[in-house]
Motif scaffolding. Structure first.
Motif, PDB file in Angstrom:
ATOM      1  N   THR A   1     -20.791 -17.847   0.675  1.00  0.00           N
ATOM      2  CA  THR A   1     -20.087 -18.888  -0.072  1.00  0.00           C
ATOM      3  C   THR A   1     -20.936 -20.149  -0.233  1.00  0.00           C
ATOM      4  OG1 THR A   1     -19.029 -19.595   1.996  1.00  0.00           O
ATOM      5  CG2 THR A   1     -17.787 -18.098   0.593  1.00  0.00           C
ATOM      6  N   LEU A   2     -22.260 -19.971  -0.410  1.00  0.00           N
ATOM      7  CA  LEU A   2     -23.126 -21.132  -0.597  1.00  0.00           C
ATOM      8  C   LEU A   2     -22.716 -21.928  -1.821  1.00  0.00           C
ATOM      9  CD1 LEU A   2     -26.607 -19.527   0.204  1.00  0.00           C
ATOM     10  CD2 LEU A   2     -25.451 -21.304   1.534  1.00  0.00           C
ATOM     11  N   GLY A   3     -22.184 -21.237  -2.818  1.00  0.00           N
ATOM     12  CA  GLY A   3     -21.776 -21.925  -4.036  1.00  0.00           C
ATOM     13  C   GLY A   3     -20.648 -22.919  -3.826  1.00  0.00           C
ATOM     14  N   ASN A   4     -19.967 -22.850  -2.684  1.00  0.00           N
ATOM     15  CA  ASN A   4     -18.880 -23.786  -2.410  1.00  0.00           C
ATOM     16  C   ASN A   4     -19.374 -25.110  -1.839  1.00  0.00           C
ATOM     17  OD1 ASN A   4     -16.740 -22.023  -3.164  1.00  0.00           O
ATOM     18  ND2 ASN A   4     -16.987 -20.923  -1.237  1.00  0.00           N
TER      19      ASN A   4
ATOM     20  N   GLU B   1     -39.470 -27.399  -0.033  1.00  0.00           N
ATOM     21  CA  GLU B   1     -38.858 -28.017  -1.219  1.00  0.00           C
ATOM     22  C   GLU B   1     -38.575 -26.949  -2.265  1.00  0.00           C
ATOM     23  OE1 GLU B   1     -41.010 -30.492  -4.472  1.00  0.00           O
ATOM     24  OE2 GLU B   1     -40.289 -31.936  -2.986  1.00  0.00           O
ATOM     25  N   ARG B   2     -37.408 -27.041  -2.859  1.00  0.00           N
ATOM     26  CA  ARG B   2     -37.031 -26.115  -3.929  1.00  0.00           C
ATOM     27  C   ARG B   2     -37.831 -26.469  -5.188  1.00  0.00           C
ATOM     28  NH1 ARG B   2     -35.025 -24.806  -9.221  1.00  0.00           N
ATOM     29  NH2 ARG B   2     -33.009 -23.744  -9.088  1.00  0.00           N
TER      30      ARG B   2
ATOM     31  N   LEU C   1     -32.094 -16.723   1.155  1.00  0.00           N
ATOM     32  CA  LEU C   1     -32.973 -17.781   0.649  1.00  0.00           C
ATOM     33  C   LEU C   1     -32.852 -17.916  -0.864  1.00  0.00           C
ATOM     34  CD1 LEU C   1     -36.131 -17.157   2.858  1.00  0.00           C
ATOM     35  CD2 LEU C   1     -34.523 -19.068   3.031  1.00  0.00           C
ATOM     36  N   ALA C   2     -32.660 -16.790  -1.564  1.00  0.00           N
ATOM     37  CA  ALA C   2     -32.444 -16.858  -3.008  1.00  0.00           C
ATOM     38  C   ALA C   2     -31.150 -17.603  -3.327  1.00  0.00           C
ATOM     39  CB  ALA C   2     -32.406 -15.450  -3.602  1.00  0.00           C
ATOM     40  N   GLY C   3     -30.123 -17.390  -2.486  1.00  0.00           N
ATOM     41  CA  GLY C   3     -28.861 -18.107  -2.664  1.00  0.00           C
ATOM     42  C   GLY C   3     -29.002 -19.596  -2.453  1.00  0.00           C
ATOM     43  N   ILE C   4     -29.809 -19.986  -1.453  1.00  0.00           N
ATOM     44  CA  ILE C   4     -30.058 -21.423  -1.217  1.00  0.00           C
ATOM     45  C   ILE C   4     -30.806 -22.013  -2.415  1.00  0.00           C
ATOM     46  CG2 ILE C   4     -31.321 -23.031   0.252  1.00  0.00           C
ATOM     47  CD1 ILE C   4     -29.660 -22.077   2.234  1.00  0.00           C
ATOM     48  N   HIS C   5     -31.791 -21.265  -2.908  1.00  0.00           N
ATOM     49  CA  HIS C   5     -32.558 -21.732  -4.066  1.00  0.00           C
ATOM     50  C   HIS C   5     -31.630 -21.981  -5.253  1.00  0.00           C
ATOM     51  CE1 HIS C   5     -35.169 -21.283  -7.666  1.00  0.00           C
ATOM     52  NE2 HIS C   5     -36.091 -21.847  -6.901  1.00  0.00           N
TER      53      HIS C   5
ATOM     54  N   GLU D   1     -42.174 -15.797   2.720  1.00  0.00           N
ATOM     55  CA  GLU D   1     -40.774 -15.512   2.386  1.00  0.00           C
ATOM     56  C   GLU D   1     -40.163 -16.674   1.617  1.00  0.00           C
ATOM     57  OE1 GLU D   1     -38.131 -13.744   5.248  1.00  0.00           O
ATOM     58  OE2 GLU D   1     -39.800 -12.960   6.439  1.00  0.00           O
ATOM     59  N   LEU D   2     -40.491 -17.889   2.026  1.00  0.00           N
ATOM     60  CA  LEU D   2     -39.984 -19.069   1.325  1.00  0.00           C
ATOM     61  C   LEU D   2     -40.552 -19.141  -0.090  1.00  0.00           C
ATOM     62  CD1 LEU D   2     -40.165 -21.586   4.292  1.00  0.00           C
ATOM     63  CD2 LEU D   2     -38.087 -21.022   3.016  1.00  0.00           C
TER      64      LEU D   2
END
Length: 324
Positions: free
Chosen positions: A147-150, A322-323, A178-182, A297-298
């Protein structure tokens, strides 16, 4: 005075039970059997883990804290974050170091702790709001893997994921996480990860197999959770705790091994599970990292590593990225 702290809930007790049912059904019918480590953490499990962090063998918590104490000023100056998001915050104990440093820099406006436990989060939100009256506190009850989008948007954000928890995810899960955080972050926003490093197994293994047996009791607590929440009839005393170093995957693996032939009924799932004598069930992995591998990985997830700090013994790392 700050605004009244808020608690936003995206995960109810019914949601947790549904997730536990799905995980237990899949894991207990797999070969070999497995259960996700997040189900250790009912009230008793959380209490046992706090005890683990104080054991002489368990170096990760105190090592990360000492490292954070040493470099937190640099982190605050590098990020000047306006919004600090902490995933899996629990009691937010270590994050007070970041909160102090970021408020001293004068940039921090909002703290967003996220956790699956509404009771733990509610207590933390109230305590932090009282301690940091100039900071708006917005708690989010959710599962960080889904639920990172929340998480709220707006302001210059830094997401903190401390405690080496990233090691509980297998590589494919880490890539997805990590893709979800990005996806959640904007370009230029930052991610701070605390990660255990690959070290001598003679030091590493005892951290997950302490002499006092606290980790063994913690490991067996997942069986108590299944008994309590899914009306199972595990006898936890009939399962031995195992912690082993997997050199190929470079992770610690915790397992429970049946001491004798055992039949378990999980009534809420209408499921009967057979364990052969000595049969093992995986309950946790705790991956340890090499810095180049973590940077890679990052990078694959779309992050540029900005700074890396390690303790004097190179047992733990804080990685700021940093993204892009």
């Amino acid at each position: 005075m700050n605004a009244v702290p808020t608690l936003e809930t995206h995960l109810s007790d019914d949601d947790l039970t549904a997730a536990l049912r799905a995980d237990a059904l899949l894991g207990l019918t797999s070969a070999p059997k497995w259960l996700p480590p997040k189900w250790f953490y009912d009230a008793r499990g959380s209490e046992l883990f706090e005890q683990i962090t104080e054991l002489p063998e368990y170096y990760p918590t105190r090592t990360e804290r000492a490292l954070l104490e040493r470099v937190v000023g640099e982190i605050a100056r590098s990020t000047r974050a306006e919004v600090l998001v902490e995933l899996g915050s629990g009691s937010s104990a270590k994050t007070r170091l970041l909160l102090n440093a970021l408020t001293a820099e004068g940039a921090l406006e909002t703290y967003v702790p996220q956790d699956v436990s509404s009771s733990a989060l509610r207590a933390a939100v109230e305590e932090i709001a009282a301690e940091f009256p100039a900071v708006s506190v917005h708690g989010v009850v959710s599962d960080f893997t889904g639920t990172l989008g929340n998480l709220p948007r707006g302001g210059r954000r830094m997401i903190a994921f401390l405690g080496g928890t990233i090691g509980n995810l297998v590589p494919a899960e880490r890539a997805e996480f990590l893709a979800g955080i990005h996806e959640v972050l904007e370009p230029g926003e930052q991610l701070l990860i605390g990660a255990g490093l690959v070290i001598d197994p003679a030091v590493l293994v005892p951290a997950y197999d302490d002499a006092a047996g606290v980790t063994a009791e913690f490991n067996r607590n997942v069986l108590h959770v299944l008994n309590n929440r899914l009306d199972a009839d595990f006898v936890p005393e009939k399962f031995d705790h195992i912690a082993m170093w997997d050199a190929e995957n470079e992770w610690i693996e915790m397992r429970l091994a049946a001491t004798e032939a055992t039949t378990v009924k999980v009534r809420e799932l209408d499921l009967t599970v057979e364990f052969a004598p000595g049969e093992q069930m995986r309950t946790e992995i705790s991956a340890k990292f090499r810095l180049d591998g973590l940077r890679n990985e990052l990078a694959e997830a779309g992050f540029r590593t900005e700074r890396v700090w390690t303790d004097p013994d190179d047992r733990f790392a804080l990685v700021l990225s940093e993204r892009v």
